[in-house]
Design a protein around this motif. Structure first.
Motif, PDB file in Angstrom:
ATOM      1  N   ARG A   5      -5.776  23.608   5.438  1.00  0.00           N
ATOM      2  CA  ARG A   5      -4.980  23.323   6.629  1.00  0.00           C
ATOM      3  C   ARG A   5      -5.876  23.425   7.857  1.00  0.00           C
ATOM      4  O   ARG A   5      -6.828  24.195   7.879  1.00  0.00           O
ATOM      5  N   PRO A   6      -5.595  22.664   8.896  1.00  0.00           N
ATOM      6  CA  PRO A   6      -6.466  22.685  10.081  1.00  0.00           C
ATOM      7  C   PRO A   6      -6.608  24.074  10.712  1.00  0.00           C
ATOM      8  O   PRO A   6      -7.670  24.407  11.230  1.00  0.00           O
ATOM      9  N   GLU A   7      -5.556  24.880  10.665  1.00  0.00           N
ATOM     10  CA  GLU A   7      -5.659  26.225  11.256  1.00  0.00           C
ATOM     11  C   GLU A   7      -6.645  27.079  10.468  1.00  0.00           C
ATOM     12  O   GLU A   7      -7.421  27.833  11.043  1.00  0.00           O
ATOM     13  N   LEU A   8      -6.598  26.963   9.147  1.00  0.00           N
ATOM     14  CA  LEU A   8      -7.523  27.735   8.319  1.00  0.00           C
ATOM     15  C   LEU A   8      -8.946  27.228   8.462  1.00  0.00           C
ATOM     16  O   LEU A   8      -9.889  28.008   8.347  1.00  0.00           O
ATOM     17  N   ARG A   9      -9.108  25.937   8.701  1.00  0.00           N
ATOM     18  CA  ARG A   9     -10.446  25.370   8.856  1.00  0.00           C
ATOM     19  C   ARG A   9     -11.153  25.972  10.059  1.00  0.00           C
ATOM     20  O   ARG A   9     -12.362  26.095  10.082  1.00  0.00           O
ATOM     21  N   CYS A  10     -10.402  26.379  11.060  1.00  0.00           N
ATOM     22  CA  CYS A  10     -10.993  26.998  12.248  1.00  0.00           C
ATOM     23  C   CYS A  10     -11.140  28.507  12.092  1.00  0.00           C
ATOM     24  O   CYS A  10     -12.154  29.082  12.499  1.00  0.00           O
ATOM     25  N   ARG A  11     -10.144  29.144  11.521  1.00  0.00           N
ATOM     26  CA  ARG A  11     -10.121  30.607  11.498  1.00  0.00           C
ATOM     27  C   ARG A  11     -10.875  31.227  10.338  1.00  0.00           C
ATOM     28  O   ARG A  11     -11.430  32.318  10.478  1.00  0.00           O
ATOM     29  N   LEU A  12     -10.901  30.562   9.186  1.00  0.00           N
ATOM     30  CA  LEU A  12     -11.529  31.128   8.009  1.00  0.00           C
ATOM     31  C   LEU A  12     -13.026  31.401   8.194  1.00  0.00           C
ATOM     32  O   LEU A  12     -13.494  32.496   7.857  1.00  0.00           O
ATOM     33  N   PRO A  13     -13.830  30.479   8.754  1.00  0.00           N
ATOM     34  CA  PRO A  13     -15.239  30.795   8.975  1.00  0.00           C
ATOM     35  C   PRO A  13     -15.453  31.930   9.967  1.00  0.00           C
ATOM     36  O   PRO A  13     -16.393  32.725   9.821  1.00  0.00           O
ATOM     37  N   ILE A  14     -14.592  32.029  10.975  1.00  0.00           N
ATOM     38  CA  ILE A  14     -14.744  33.101  11.964  1.00  0.00           C
ATOM     39  C   ILE A  14     -14.472  34.456  11.321  1.00  0.00           C
ATOM     40  O   ILE A  14     -15.215  35.422  11.539  1.00  0.00           O
ATOM     41  N   VAL A  15     -13.413  34.532  10.521  1.00  0.00           N
ATOM     42  CA  VAL A  15     -13.083  35.794   9.833  1.00  0.00           C
ATOM     43  C   VAL A  15     -14.163  36.155   8.823  1.00  0.00           C
ATOM     44  O   VAL A  15     -14.579  37.311   8.728  1.00  0.00           O
ATOM     45  N   ALA A  16     -14.649  35.165   8.078  1.00  0.00           N
ATOM     46  CA  ALA A  16     -15.713  35.430   7.098  1.00  0.00           C
ATOM     47  C   ALA A  16     -16.987  35.900   7.797  1.00  0.00           C
ATOM     48  O   ALA A  16     -17.667  36.817   7.320  1.00  0.00           O
ATOM     49  N   GLY A  17     -17.305  35.295   8.928  1.00  0.00           N
ATOM     50  CA  GLY A  17     -18.476  35.727   9.686  1.00  0.00           C
ATOM     51  C   GLY A  17     -18.327  37.143  10.216  1.00  0.00           C
ATOM     52  O   GLY A  17     -19.277  37.929  10.197  1.00  0.00           O
ATOM     53  N   ALA A  18     -17.141  37.487  10.679  1.00  0.00           N
ATOM     54  CA  ALA A  18     -16.908  38.854  11.162  1.00  0.00           C
ATOM     55  C   ALA A  18     -17.028  39.864  10.021  1.00  0.00           C
ATOM     56  O   ALA A  18     -17.598  40.946  10.200  1.00  0.00           O
ATOM     57  N   LEU A  19     -16.508  39.515   8.861  1.00  0.00           N
ATOM     58  CA  LEU A  19     -16.630  40.410   7.703  1.00  0.00           C
ATOM     59  C   LEU A  19     -18.086  40.573   7.277  1.00  0.00           C
ATOM     60  O   LEU A  19     -18.510  41.670   6.883  1.00  0.00           O
ATOM     61  N   LEU A  20     -18.853  39.503   7.348  1.00  0.00           N
ATOM     62  CA  LEU A  20     -20.277  39.612   7.037  1.00  0.00           C
ATOM     63  C   LEU A  20     -20.997  40.504   8.043  1.00  0.00           C
ATOM     64  O   LEU A  20     -21.883  41.279   7.669  1.00  0.00           O
ATOM     65  N   ASP A  45     -19.822  27.516  13.391  1.00  0.00           N
ATOM     66  CA  ASP A  45     -19.060  26.405  12.813  1.00  0.00           C
ATOM     67  C   ASP A  45     -17.581  26.525  13.146  1.00  0.00           C
ATOM     68  O   ASP A  45     -16.960  25.547  13.558  1.00  0.00           O
ATOM     69  N   GLY A  46     -17.018  27.707  12.984  1.00  0.00           N
ATOM     70  CA  GLY A  46     -15.599  27.902  13.259  1.00  0.00           C
ATOM     71  C   GLY A  46     -15.241  27.721  14.719  1.00  0.00           C
ATOM     72  O   GLY A  46     -14.237  27.093  15.054  1.00  0.00           O
ATOM     73  N   VAL A  47     -16.074  28.241  15.596  1.00  0.00           N
ATOM     74  CA  VAL A  47     -15.779  28.162  17.032  1.00  0.00           C
ATOM     75  C   VAL A  47     -15.918  26.727  17.535  1.00  0.00           C
ATOM     76  O   VAL A  47     -15.095  26.263  18.330  1.00  0.00           O
ATOM     77  N   THR A  48     -16.932  26.006  17.080  1.00  0.00           N
ATOM     78  CA  THR A  48     -17.071  24.625  17.537  1.00  0.00           C
ATOM     79  C   THR A  48     -15.937  23.751  17.005  1.00  0.00           C
ATOM     80  O   THR A  48     -15.472  22.848  17.699  1.00  0.00           O
ATOM     81  N   LYS A  49     -15.479  24.002  15.779  1.00  0.00           N
ATOM     82  CA  LYS A  49     -14.338  23.243  15.241  1.00  0.00           C
ATOM     83  C   LYS A  49     -13.065  23.588  16.023  1.00  0.00           C
ATOM     84  O   LYS A  49     -12.255  22.731  16.321  1.00  0.00           O
ATOM     85  N   TRP A  50     -12.904  24.866  16.359  1.00  0.00           N
ATOM     86  CA  TRP A  50     -11.751  25.314  17.132  1.00  0.00           C
ATOM     87  C   TRP A  50     -11.776  24.695  18.532  1.00  0.00           C
ATOM     88  O   TRP A  50     -10.767  24.264  19.065  1.00  0.00           O
ATOM     89  N   TRP A  51     -12.957  24.658  19.135  1.00  0.00           N
ATOM     90  CA  TRP A  51     -13.135  24.100  20.464  1.00  0.00           C
ATOM     91  C   TRP A  51     -12.808  22.607  20.456  1.00  0.00           C
ATOM     92  O   TRP A  51     -12.179  22.082  21.372  1.00  0.00           O
ATOM     93  N   GLU A  52     -13.225  21.912  19.402  1.00  0.00           N
ATOM     94  CA  GLU A  52     -12.943  20.483  19.286  1.00  0.00           C
ATOM     95  C   GLU A  52     -11.445  20.237  19.168  1.00  0.00           C
ATOM     96  O   GLU A  52     -10.901  19.319  19.774  1.00  0.00           O
ATOM     97  N   ARG A  53     -10.746  21.053  18.385  1.00  0.00           N
ATOM     98  CA  ARG A  53      -9.300  20.878  18.205  1.00  0.00           C
ATOM     99  C   ARG A  53      -8.528  21.257  19.456  1.00  0.00           C
ATOM    100  O   ARG A  53      -7.574  20.592  19.826  1.00  0.00           O
TER     101      ARG A  53
END
Length: 65
Positions: A5-20, A45-53
Motif C-alpha cells: 500500500r502507498p502508506e506502507l511504501r513510505c513508512r516501512l523504510p523509515i521504521v526499518a531504518g530507525a530500528l537499524l 528512500d522513505g523520506v523522498t518517497k513520502w516527500w514526493e507523495r
C-alpha cells in the motif's frame, strides 16, 4: 515494493531504518558500520518517497529539461 500500500511504501523504510539505528547499539564495529549505511539509505528512500507523495512534486521523469 509495488504491491505494498502507498502508506506502507513510505513508512516501512523509515521504521526499518530507525530500528537499524537502534540496533547499532548492540552490534560490533563492522556490523555497526554496515547497519548505519543501510539505515540511512532506507530513511532517505522513505523520506523522498513520502516527500514526493505529500507535495505532489513528481519525480525525475515528470520534469522536462
Amino acid at each position: 515494493m509495488r504491491i505494498l500500500r502507498p502508506e506502507l511504501r513510505c513508512r516501512l523504510p523509515i521504521v526499518a531504518g530507525a530500528l537499524l539505528l537502534i540496533g547499532t547499539l548492540w552490534a560490533g564495529t563492522i556490523l555497526t558500520w554496515l547497519m548505519l549505511m543501510l539505515a540511512f539509505g532506507l530513511i532517505l528512500d522513505g523520506v523522498t518517497k513520502w516527500w514526493e507523495r505529500a507535495g505532489g512534486t513528481g519525480n525525475l521523469s515528470s520534469h522536462r529539461q
